[in-house]
Scaffold this motif. Structure first.
Motif, PDB file in Angstrom:
ATOM      1  N   GLY A 117       0.784  -1.224   0.000  1.00 28.09           N
ATOM      2  CA  GLY A 117       0.000   0.000   0.000  1.00 28.09           C
ATOM      3  C   GLY A 117       0.814   1.271   0.000  1.00 28.09           C
ATOM      4  O   GLY A 117       0.279   2.358  -0.114  1.00 28.09           O
ATOM      5  N   VAL A 118       2.143   1.143   0.144  1.00 26.59           N
ATOM      6  CA  VAL A 118       3.045   2.272  -0.011  1.00 26.59           C
ATOM      7  C   VAL A 118       4.174   1.843  -0.936  1.00 26.59           C
ATOM      8  O   VAL A 118       4.460   0.657  -1.078  1.00 26.59           O
ATOM      9  N   ARG A 119       4.813   2.814  -1.559  1.00 22.25           N
ATOM     10  CA  ARG A 119       5.970   2.516  -2.405  1.00 22.25           C
ATOM     11  C   ARG A 119       7.224   2.597  -1.545  1.00 22.25           C
ATOM     12  O   ARG A 119       7.548   3.633  -0.987  1.00 22.25           O
ATOM     13  N   THR A 120       7.913   1.469  -1.417  1.00 21.64           N
ATOM     14  CA  THR A 120       9.087   1.397  -0.556  1.00 21.64           C
ATOM     15  C   THR A 120      10.321   1.967  -1.266  1.00 21.64           C
ATOM     16  O   THR A 120      10.333   2.124  -2.487  1.00 21.64           O
ATOM     17  N   PRO A 121      11.382   2.302  -0.509  1.00 22.24           N
ATOM     18  CA  PRO A 121      12.560   2.924  -1.124  1.00 22.24           C
ATOM     19  C   PRO A 121      13.254   2.004  -2.120  1.00 22.24           C
ATOM     20  O   PRO A 121      13.246   0.774  -1.967  1.00 22.24           O
ATOM     21  N   ALA A 122      13.847   2.613  -3.131  1.00 24.10           N
ATOM     22  CA  ALA A 122      14.681   1.856  -4.069  1.00 24.10           C
ATOM     23  C   ALA A 122      15.947   1.427  -3.335  1.00 24.10           C
ATOM     24  O   ALA A 122      16.645   2.262  -2.759  1.00 24.10           O
ATOM     25  N   GLY A 138      -2.353   7.902  -3.569  1.00 23.90           N
ATOM     26  CA  GLY A 138      -3.578   8.663  -3.368  1.00 23.90           C
ATOM     27  C   GLY A 138      -3.531   9.985  -4.091  1.00 23.90           C
ATOM     28  O   GLY A 138      -3.023  10.085  -5.206  1.00 23.90           O
ATOM     29  N   ASN A 139      -4.005  11.010  -3.441  1.00 28.11           N
ATOM     30  CA  ASN A 139      -4.104  12.330  -4.065  1.00 28.11           C
ATOM     31  C   ASN A 139      -3.102  13.312  -3.486  1.00 28.11           C
ATOM     32  O   ASN A 139      -3.412  14.471  -3.217  1.00 28.11           O
ATOM     33  N   GLY A 140      -1.887  12.840  -3.283  1.00 26.79           N
ATOM     34  CA  GLY A 140      -0.821  13.738  -2.870  1.00 26.79           C
ATOM     35  C   GLY A 140      -0.849  14.106  -1.403  1.00 26.79           C
ATOM     36  O   GLY A 140      -1.153  13.294  -0.530  1.00 26.79           O
ATOM     37  N   ASP A 145      -0.736  13.289   4.422  1.00 27.02           N
ATOM     38  CA  ASP A 145      -0.842  13.855   5.763  1.00 27.02           C
ATOM     39  C   ASP A 145      -1.857  13.091   6.614  1.00 27.02           C
ATOM     40  O   ASP A 145      -1.638  12.878   7.818  1.00 27.02           O
ATOM     41  N   ALA A 146      -2.967  12.667   6.004  1.00 29.40           N
ATOM     42  CA  ALA A 146      -3.960  11.874   6.732  1.00 29.40           C
ATOM     43  C   ALA A 146      -3.372  10.523   7.137  1.00 29.40           C
ATOM     44  O   ALA A 146      -3.592  10.034   8.254  1.00 29.40           O
ATOM     45  N   PHE A 147      -2.621   9.911   6.229  1.00 31.13           N
ATOM     46  CA  PHE A 147      -1.941   8.641   6.496  1.00 31.13           C
ATOM     47  C   PHE A 147      -1.022   8.795   7.706  1.00 31.13           C
ATOM     48  O   PHE A 147      -1.021   7.968   8.628  1.00 31.13           O
ATOM     49  N   LEU A 216      -6.253   3.817   0.343  1.00 31.86           N
ATOM     50  CA  LEU A 216      -5.729   4.909  -0.470  1.00 31.86           C
ATOM     51  C   LEU A 216      -5.365   4.387  -1.853  1.00 31.86           C
ATOM     52  O   LEU A 216      -4.488   3.548  -1.986  1.00 31.86           O
ATOM     53  N   GLN A 217      -6.030   4.869  -2.852  1.00 32.12           N
ATOM     54  CA  GLN A 217      -5.774   4.435  -4.220  1.00 32.12           C
ATOM     55  C   GLN A 217      -5.178   5.585  -5.015  1.00 32.12           C
ATOM     56  O   GLN A 217      -5.565   6.741  -4.831  1.00 32.12           O
TER      57      GLN A 217
END
Length: 220
Positions: A117-122, A138-140, A145-147, A216-217
């Motif tokens: 659900g999140v993009r992890t570091p390279a 999501g929408n930036g 901030d909500a996350f 969050l999409q």
């Protein structure tokens, strides 16, 4: 270093806009003008390709900042500097003890293998994980901030690494397109990865993040 190299009035120095304003402030103190370049989306360090696009007859130097444990592409920047007669300077991060770096890498591998659900570091070779920075879909900024608020409510320490790009600050405001910088400032969140963390604490981070990931999409 800029002053020692003779950089001053009438010169331009290319710097990253993603990060703290100290580098741009140093350029101004030397009497030169900061010119902001975009970053690489994976390393968050200044993008040599965009540096090349920002060159002008007044460009005297480039400052590369190593970010979150990623190293900037100094080899390409030095090649660019050699071709155009530019000074290339580096700003590093405070070094952590070798044992601490090793433990951070172990913890980062644990998180990267389990977070969804999140993009992890390279995970580039040499990454020291000074900070473990993920991207929240999501929408930036509002969703990021909500996350973060929900994670803190669940006892997970997290922080926004760059609250505003330097070129958006009043002292350095510029009308320049830096899409990767803007996107990173809106989406990034630093999760805890200290070497002293226990497996239970790491599991709490994973559980809290994964419980939110499906809500969050990405925006289309």
């Amino acid at each position: 270093m800029l002053q020692a190299a003779g950089v001053g009035a009438g010169d331009e120095v290319i710097v990253p806009a993603f990060g703290n304003p100290e580098v741009a402030e140093a350029v101004v103190r030397a009497g030169a003008a900061p010119v902001f370049a975009d970053i690489d989306a994976d390393t968050y360090c200044i993008d040599p390709s965009h540096v090349a696009d920002r060159l002008s007859a007044r460009t005297a130097a480039v400052v590369a900042v190593h970010r979150f444990g990623h190293r900037a592409d100094i080899e390409r920047l030095l090649h660019l500097g050699s071709r155009h007669g530019l000074l290339v300077l580096e700003q590093g991060e405070s070094e952590k003890p070798h044992d601490e770096v090793g433990q951070r890498r172990v913890h980062a591998a644990y998180l990267s293998g389990r977070l969804s659900g999140v993009r992890t570091p390279a995970g580039h070779e040499g990454h020291t994980y000074q900070q473990y920075v993920v991207r929240v879909p999501g929408n930036g900024r509002p969703d990021r901030d909500a996350f973060a608020r929900v994670l803190r409510g669940k006892g997970v320490e997290c922080s926004v690494p760059v609250k505003a790009p330097v070129h958006r600050l009043s002292a350095f405001r510029r009308d320049v397109a830096l899409p990767e910088t803007e996107r990173a400032a809106d989406e990034t969140l630093a999760l805890p990865v200290d070497g002293s963390m226990t497996r239970r604490q790491l599991q709490r981070v994973v559980s809290a993040c994964n419980a939110l990931g499906g809500l969050l999409q990405p925006a289309f």
